[in-house]
Design a protein around this motif. Sequence first.
Motif, PDB file in Angstrom:
ATOM      1  N   GLN A 148     -16.922 -28.851  17.020  1.00 29.41           N
ATOM      2  CA  GLN A 148     -18.138 -28.481  17.383  1.00 29.41           C
ATOM      3  C   GLN A 148     -19.242 -27.861  18.715  1.00 29.41           C
ATOM      4  N   ALA A 149     -19.250 -29.085  19.109  1.00 26.68           N
ATOM      5  CA  ALA A 149     -20.315 -29.455  19.967  1.00 26.68           C
ATOM      6  C   ALA A 149     -20.486 -28.129  21.010  1.00 26.68           C
ATOM      7  N   VAL A 150     -21.557 -27.559  21.755  1.00 27.25           N
ATOM      8  CA  VAL A 150     -21.419 -26.843  22.625  1.00 27.25           C
ATOM      9  C   VAL A 150     -22.246 -27.252  23.786  1.00 27.25           C
ATOM     10  N   ILE A 151     -22.048 -27.398  25.203  1.00 21.81           N
ATOM     11  CA  ILE A 151     -22.682 -27.818  26.378  1.00 21.81           C
ATOM     12  C   ILE A 151     -23.804 -26.334  26.978  1.00 21.81           C
ATOM     13  N   ALA A 152     -25.186 -26.030  26.700  1.00 15.40           N
ATOM     14  CA  ALA A 152     -25.727 -25.727  28.160  1.00 15.40           C
ATOM     15  C   ALA A 152     -26.782 -26.301  28.883  1.00 15.40           C
ATOM     16  N   PHE A 153     -26.659 -24.986  29.467  1.00 20.13           N
ATOM     17  CA  PHE A 153     -28.061 -25.967  30.501  1.00 20.13           C
ATOM     18  C   PHE A 153     -29.615 -25.449  30.532  1.00 20.13           C
ATOM     19  N   ASP A 154     -30.090 -26.542  30.897  1.00 19.31           N
ATOM     20  CA  ASP A 154     -31.586 -25.650  31.349  1.00 19.31           C
ATOM     21  C   ASP A 154     -31.482 -24.616  32.490  1.00 19.31           C
ATOM     22  N   HIS A 155     -32.192 -23.383  31.787  1.00 22.12           N
ATOM     23  CA  HIS A 155     -32.720 -22.215  32.119  1.00 22.12           C
ATOM     24  C   HIS A 155     -31.195 -21.102  31.728  1.00 22.12           C
ATOM     25  N   ALA A 156     -30.640 -21.401  31.297  1.00 23.84           N
ATOM     26  CA  ALA A 156     -29.258 -20.354  30.505  1.00 23.84           C
ATOM     27  C   ALA A 156     -29.835 -19.062  30.047  1.00 23.84           C
ATOM     28  N   TYR A 157     -29.531 -18.376  30.212  1.00 25.04           N
ATOM     29  CA  TYR A 157     -29.451 -16.945  30.043  1.00 25.04           C
ATOM     30  C   TYR A 157     -28.379 -16.693  28.914  1.00 25.04           C
ATOM     31  N   GLU A 184     -25.843 -27.660  17.006  1.00 24.66           N
ATOM     32  CA  GLU A 184     -24.739 -28.101  17.382  1.00 24.66           C
ATOM     33  C   GLU A 184     -24.874 -27.393  18.940  1.00 24.66           C
ATOM     34  N   ILE A 185     -25.695 -27.341  19.613  1.00 21.76           N
ATOM     35  CA  ILE A 185     -25.904 -27.000  20.539  1.00 21.76           C
ATOM     36  C   ILE A 185     -27.005 -28.061  21.828  1.00 21.76           C
ATOM     37  N   TYR A 186     -26.544 -28.379  22.883  1.00 15.73           N
ATOM     38  CA  TYR A 186     -26.920 -29.843  23.566  1.00 15.73           C
ATOM     39  C   TYR A 186     -27.190 -28.991  24.449  1.00 15.73           C
ATOM     40  N   ARG A 187     -28.713 -29.462  24.969  1.00 20.91           N
ATOM     41  CA  ARG A 187     -28.248 -28.905  26.636  1.00 20.91           C
ATOM     42  C   ARG A 187     -29.187 -30.007  27.433  1.00 20.91           C
ATOM     43  N   VAL A 188     -28.680 -29.899  28.705  1.00 16.25           N
ATOM     44  CA  VAL A 188     -28.881 -30.632  30.456  1.00 16.25           C
ATOM     45  C   VAL A 188     -28.742 -30.287  31.154  1.00 16.25           C
ATOM     46  N   PRO A 189     -29.486 -30.794  32.372  1.00 15.88           N
ATOM     47  CA  PRO A 189     -30.124 -30.375  33.145  1.00 15.88           C
ATOM     48  C   PRO A 189     -29.362 -29.521  33.926  1.00 15.88           C
ATOM     49  N   MET A 190     -29.668 -28.502  34.718  1.00 19.11           N
ATOM     50  CA  MET A 190     -28.963 -27.735  35.317  1.00 19.11           C
ATOM     51  C   MET A 190     -29.626 -28.156  36.900  1.00 19.11           C
TER      52      MET A 190
END
Length: 449
Positions: A148-157, A184-190
């Motif tokens: 289920q988990a999805v990783i997205a990034f800082d500054h993302a659109y 289930e959305i998690y954010r990490v640094p770009m």
Amino acid sequence: MTTPHVEIEQQRLLRTAIPGPRSDALHRRKASAVSSGVSTALPVYIERAGGGILVDVDGNQLIDFGSGIAVSTVGNAAPRVVRRVQEQVADFTHTCFMITPYEEYVEVAETLNDLTPGTHEKRSALFNSGAEAVENAVKIARSYTGRQAVIAFDHAYHGRTNLTMALTAKNMPYKHGFGPFANEIYRVPMAYPFRWPGGAENCAAEAFAMFTDLVHAQVGESNTAAVLIEPIQGEGGFIVPAPGFLKLVSDWCREHDILLIADEIQTGFCRTGNWFACEFENVVPDLVTTAKGIAGGLPLSAVTGRAEVMDAVHAGGLGGTYGGNPVACAAALGAIETMKSENLVGRAKQVEAIFLPRLQQLAAKYPQIGDVRGRGAMLAIELVEGAHDKTPNAALLGTVTAHCHSQGLVTLTAGTYGNVFRFLPPLSIGDDLINEGLDILEEAFAASC
């Protein structure tokens, strides 16, 4: 009786103030008829466009450095697009591919399977908008992996629907007041070289180490369905990840059986000087989302990916009433034909060769330009307070933008902090218009700094 098509003279022409009286009148009608939640950056109402020129209702001819946010890559009213659309409209406008299908959808899918990175067997599914493509890519990734988990990034659109708002990093104006959002959305640094605390030279390695540590500790690799990344971030400020970062992330995904989704909605279709931006790092994503430049201005988007991943979804799990509309498919075939026949990959590199030195010269003159970045015809400058102060300078951006608009140059802004100019000219624009537009930009800085 059909009005004959008239070629637009490729020159800037100001007959009135910007905006003119007819645009002002239309804007008053807009205020009384359209939700105030739908804002307008430049209230100039367009009646014709072509090449690098937008013609407004007052007869002003404006230089286009925006392409409707990277949509009219092949130019407005591109002949191959117009011809295919006219022929398709005369045949039929809709049947719904899920009910009675048609060849145009299949041909677009075949073309995308051939164009997107990688020689593996692929499948495609067509939708209406970039946000819809991203939502479906996440659905497909979850279905295939059972995670289920999805990783997205800082500054993302990634869009304005509920799930894509959760994936988007910027609050105002995209998320503010619209929650709660999908979980289930998690954010990490770009890996953002200009603002990386350890310096640009350490950005890729340090950002990757932080990425892997956060996913391992807070999510768990075995719970992660996909990592979603823009090869060059769009609304976030045209951030080009530090060299090597994308490849590190791609290899890590492969190691842990996690799908890599490349959001090429703004970067795709020749915009960066390659068909797709992830090709610069020799990265082959599992899934690619496309939209914007795909269809010469008509609404169309797609998810293209590994056959076994795309086919993991149960029958009926993907689709939509208008997804892959035949008229939009015809436009896409005309747009891609134009890109190939006119070598728009090469044209994007030519645009960069004109833009980049001029922007770098401007940065050398004005310390408020902290960074010049981008690829091809997707370039940006980030404005700061000064040479030794990286505080975002949104006020200066507003002043320079207002000057450009008043002189008939359509420019776009971006950035998490609202301090980035993004330049997205149509690849049909002439060199003389590019240089004239950059002259106006220089005059705007001289008047504002």
